[in-house]
Design a protein around this motif. Structure first.
Motif, short mmCIF file in Angstrom:
data_model
loop_
_atom_site.label_atom_id
_atom_site.label_comp_id
_atom_site.label_asym_id
_atom_site.label_seq_id
_atom_site.Cartn_x
_atom_site.Cartn_y
_atom_site.Cartn_z
N UNK A 247 -6.67 9.38 -7.04
CA UNK A 247 -5.33 9.53 -6.67
C UNK A 247 -4.90 8.26 -5.71
N UNK A 248 -3.76 7.73 -6.01
CA UNK A 248 -3.43 6.53 -5.07
C UNK A 248 -2.09 6.09 -5.43
N UNK A 249 -1.71 4.88 -5.20
CA UNK A 249 -0.40 4.19 -5.31
C UNK A 249 -0.65 2.62 -5.84
N UNK A 250 0.44 2.40 -6.47
CA UNK A 250 0.55 0.91 -6.77
C UNK A 250 1.32 0.35 -5.84
N UNK A 251 1.13 -0.85 -5.35
CA UNK A 251 1.94 -1.71 -4.72
C UNK A 251 2.44 -3.06 -5.38
N UNK A 252 3.67 -3.03 -5.28
CA UNK A 252 4.17 -4.14 -6.02
C UNK A 252 5.22 -4.98 -5.30
#
Length: 130
Positions: A83-88
């Motif tokens: 589980x995580x997130x993309x940082x763009x």
């Protein structure tokens, strides 16, 4: 508590930031890379060469930077959930974060399958913010 060997393998990939030498060591060349429909270039890529060229090769130029930030790892048998997130950062300089769940399958000490579920709408908006 220490990671299981499969969780350690997956964690190594995220910790490396997809460093090419680590990718070569942990990803099976015949991996199935399954990206959520609606995500930019979503679809199923049937080798690492295809995922690298046809997915990442088209996605990366749309951003100044794009990375997966893993927050939690869960292992069960030959599966590891992340589980995580993309940082763009878009070419315009706008930053965005989109949640993801990655389900990895491990076989023979390599990552053989990825199924991604992500907040495609947020990523599409960021990709179009150029």
């Amino acid at each position: 508590m220490s990671d299981s060997p499969n969780v350690a393998l997956v964690r190594r990939l995220y910790d490396s930031g997809m460093a090419p030498d680590v990718v070569g060591e942990v990803i099976d060349p015949d991996i199935v890379w399954d990206i959520t429909p609606g995500f930019p270039y979503g679809g199923v890529y049937k080798t690492w060469a295809s995922a690298g060229a046809d997915f990442f090769g088209r996605l990366a130029p749309r951003f100044t930077s794009f990375g997966a930030v893993a927050e939690e790892f869960y292992g069960s048998g030959d599966h590891v959930f992340v589980r995580g997130h993309y940082h763009a950062v878009a070419k315009s300089g706008a930053e965005s974060d989109a949640r993801f769940i990655h389900l990895w399958t491990v076989g023979g000490g390599k990552l053989t399958h990825l199924v991604q579920a992500a907040d495609s709408h947020v990523v599409q908006q960021a990709a179009n913010d150029n």
